[in-house]
Design an enzyme around this catalytic site. Sequence first.
Site, PDB file in Angstrom:
ATOM      1  N   GLY A 187      11.576   1.639  10.443  1.00  0.00           N
ATOM      2  CA  GLY A 187      11.879   3.054  10.687  1.00  0.00           C
ATOM      3  C   GLY A 187      12.936   3.665   9.802  1.00  0.00           C
ATOM      4  O   GLY A 187      13.520   4.690  10.155  1.00  0.00           O
ATOM      5  N   SER A 188      13.182   3.081   8.618  1.00  0.00           N
ATOM      6  CA  SER A 188      14.233   3.674   7.773  1.00  0.00           C
ATOM      7  C   SER A 188      13.799   5.025   7.201  1.00  0.00           C
ATOM      8  O   SER A 188      14.638   5.915   7.012  1.00  0.00           O
ATOM      9  CB  SER A 188      14.654   2.717   6.655  1.00  0.00           C
ATOM     10  OG  SER A 188      13.639   2.553   5.705  1.00  0.00           O
ATOM     11  N   MET A 193       1.356   1.082  10.884  1.00  0.00           N
ATOM     12  CA  MET A 193       0.510   0.140  10.171  1.00  0.00           C
ATOM     13  C   MET A 193      -0.864  -0.046  10.834  1.00  0.00           C
ATOM     14  O   MET A 193      -1.436  -1.137  10.811  1.00  0.00           O
ATOM     15  CB  MET A 193       1.238  -1.197  10.014  1.00  0.00           C
ATOM     16  CG  MET A 193       2.586  -1.060   9.305  1.00  0.00           C
ATOM     17  SD  MET A 193       2.554  -0.107   7.761  1.00  0.00           S
ATOM     18  CE  MET A 193       1.970  -1.361   6.646  1.00  0.00           C
ATOM     19  N   ILE A 204      -4.850   2.004  11.437  1.00  0.00           N
ATOM     20  CA  ILE A 204      -5.721   3.101  11.026  1.00  0.00           C
ATOM     21  C   ILE A 204      -6.068   3.896  12.278  1.00  0.00           C
ATOM     22  O   ILE A 204      -6.489   3.326  13.297  1.00  0.00           O
ATOM     23  CB  ILE A 204      -6.980   2.539  10.345  1.00  0.00           C
ATOM     24  CG1 ILE A 204      -6.552   1.830   9.057  1.00  0.00           C
ATOM     25  CG2 ILE A 204      -7.990   3.633  10.066  1.00  0.00           C
ATOM     26  CD1 ILE A 204      -7.639   1.020   8.416  1.00  0.00           C
ATOM     27  N   ASN A 221       0.932  11.186   6.128  1.00  0.00           N
ATOM     28  CA  ASN A 221       1.327   9.784   5.965  1.00  0.00           C
ATOM     29  C   ASN A 221       2.115   9.645   4.665  1.00  0.00           C
ATOM     30  O   ASN A 221       1.925  10.416   3.731  1.00  0.00           O
ATOM     31  CB  ASN A 221       0.071   8.905   5.886  1.00  0.00           C
ATOM     32  CG  ASN A 221       0.406   7.433   5.762  1.00  0.00           C
ATOM     33  OD1 ASN A 221       1.338   6.937   6.394  1.00  0.00           O
ATOM     34  ND2 ASN A 221      -0.346   6.714   4.930  1.00  0.00           N
ATOM     35  N   HIS A 259       2.817   6.693   1.776  1.00  0.00           N
ATOM     36  CA  HIS A 259       2.263   5.399   1.357  1.00  0.00           C
ATOM     37  C   HIS A 259       2.972   4.944   0.087  1.00  0.00           C
ATOM     38  O   HIS A 259       3.125   5.735  -0.857  1.00  0.00           O
ATOM     39  CB  HIS A 259       0.758   5.541   1.102  1.00  0.00           C
ATOM     40  CG  HIS A 259       0.139   4.256   0.666  1.00  0.00           C
ATOM     41  ND1 HIS A 259      -0.170   3.240   1.538  1.00  0.00           N
ATOM     42  CD2 HIS A 259      -0.184   3.805  -0.574  1.00  0.00           C
ATOM     43  CE1 HIS A 259      -0.669   2.220   0.863  1.00  0.00           C
ATOM     44  NE2 HIS A 259      -0.685   2.534  -0.421  1.00  0.00           N
ATOM     45  N   LEU A 307      -9.070   4.866   4.225  1.00  0.00           N
ATOM     46  CA  LEU A 307      -7.797   4.142   4.150  1.00  0.00           C
ATOM     47  C   LEU A 307      -6.978   4.723   2.991  1.00  0.00           C
ATOM     48  O   LEU A 307      -7.315   4.501   1.821  1.00  0.00           O
ATOM     49  CB  LEU A 307      -8.055   2.642   3.930  1.00  0.00           C
ATOM     50  CG  LEU A 307      -6.802   1.787   3.701  1.00  0.00           C
ATOM     51  CD1 LEU A 307      -5.903   1.768   4.924  1.00  0.00           C
ATOM     52  CD2 LEU A 307      -7.188   0.368   3.296  1.00  0.00           C
ATOM     53  N   ASP A 308      -5.959   5.495   3.332  1.00  0.00           N
ATOM     54  CA  ASP A 308      -5.052   6.085   2.338  1.00  0.00           C
ATOM     55  C   ASP A 308      -5.792   6.957   1.315  1.00  0.00           C
ATOM     56  O   ASP A 308      -5.447   6.966   0.123  1.00  0.00           O
ATOM     57  CB  ASP A 308      -4.245   4.976   1.621  1.00  0.00           C
ATOM     58  CG  ASP A 308      -3.440   4.133   2.604  1.00  0.00           C
ATOM     59  OD1 ASP A 308      -2.911   4.693   3.575  1.00  0.00           O
ATOM     60  OD2 ASP A 308      -3.349   2.905   2.394  1.00  0.00           O
ATOM     61  N   GLU A 345      11.200   7.663  -1.112  1.00  0.00           N
ATOM     62  CA  GLU A 345      10.518   8.137   0.108  1.00  0.00           C
ATOM     63  C   GLU A 345      11.479   8.892   1.029  1.00  0.00           C
ATOM     64  O   GLU A 345      11.104   9.884   1.654  1.00  0.00           O
ATOM     65  CB  GLU A 345       9.890   6.953   0.846  1.00  0.00           C
ATOM     66  CG  GLU A 345       8.783   6.305   0.033  1.00  0.00           C
ATOM     67  CD  GLU A 345       8.040   5.201   0.766  1.00  0.00           C
ATOM     68  OE1 GLU A 345       8.697   4.316   1.352  1.00  0.00           O
ATOM     69  OE2 GLU A 345       6.792   5.231   0.759  1.00  0.00           O
TER      70      GLU A 345
HETATM   71  C1  GAR Z   1       7.420   2.759   3.782  1.00  0.00           C
HETATM   72  O1  GAR Z   1       7.614   2.244   2.491  1.00  0.00           O
HETATM   73  C2  GAR Z   1       6.073   3.421   3.886  1.00  0.00           C
HETATM   74  O2  GAR Z   1       5.655   4.024   2.700  1.00  0.00           O
HETATM   75  C3  GAR Z   1       5.184   2.257   4.246  1.00  0.00           C
HETATM   76  O3  GAR Z   1       5.909   1.509   5.138  1.00  0.00           O
HETATM   77  C4  GAR Z   1       7.289   1.617   4.811  1.00  0.00           C
HETATM   78  C5  GAR Z   1       8.049   1.906   6.079  1.00  0.00           C
HETATM   79  O4  GAR Z   1       9.394   1.602   5.924  1.00  0.00           O
HETATM   80  N1  GAR Z   1       3.942   2.704   4.799  1.00  0.00           N
HETATM   81  C6  GAR Z   1       2.794   2.080   4.599  1.00  0.00           C
HETATM   82  O5  GAR Z   1       2.685   1.053   3.961  1.00  0.00           O
HETATM   83  C7  GAR Z   1       1.618   2.727   5.283  1.00  0.00           C
HETATM   84  N2  GAR Z   1       0.404   2.278   4.689  1.00  0.00           N
HETATM   85  P1  GAR Z   1      10.410   1.735   7.135  1.00  0.00           P
HETATM   86  O6  GAR Z   1       9.797   1.023   8.330  1.00  0.00           O
HETATM   87  O7  GAR Z   1      11.676   1.132   6.651  1.00  0.00           O
HETATM   88  O8  GAR Z   1      10.547   3.228   7.409  1.00  0.00           O
END
Ligand code: GAR
Length: 194
Positions: free
Chosen positions: A15-16, A93, A95, A110, A112, A147-148, A177
Amino acid sequence: MTQKPRLVILLSGNGSIFEAIVDAIEAERLNAEILMVISDNPNAYGLTRARLHKLNTQSINAKEYPDKNAFQSALKEALLGLNPDFIVLSGFMRILAPDIIRAFPKRIVNIHPSLLPKYPGLHTHERVLAAGDKKHGTTVHFVDEGLDTGPIIAQQELTVLAKDTVQNLEQRVKALEKRLYPEVLQQLADLQST
Ligand code: GAR
């Protein structure tokens, strides 16, 4: 619409990136309200972060449902009940079922960790390094049934360095991000209010 957009966050883990969205709201760089943070994983650290920010949380534990359909129905019911302006996937994570996507057209976004359409799915940083790519980055897109694959809203790129490892590439992409997602959400908020 003159009101600020009401968001529901879906996350599965750390969740960062979600916390960067909260920070942007708290710093008034993003004019939005988080109605609820939902996780499919009751142990997601993102839920702890949400509670520390006094946000509403809900765990819809995928493992407690007999099958994927039952889990997706429970998620859909929760989302319909909340009726957010946008559903914001932040490290979610799974779909989403097609009927959830159809219930919220152009209202699910989303982030990615790749320059889509390159590298949909998992392990993007590993795949970039294995391919010897010079550029990598992140994409914010609307979610469609693939998917994405949904329409791209914004991307941010970086140059891959010879010394980059999977771990530090992940951190460098996350730094992008954390800036990009709040900015894009503010753009969507602005569009919604015009
Ligand atoms: C992020 O890098 C995001 O882009 C990715 O998960 C990470 C979440 O980081 N998302 C995916 O891979 C979705 N397909 P976090 O849990 O530290 O926020």
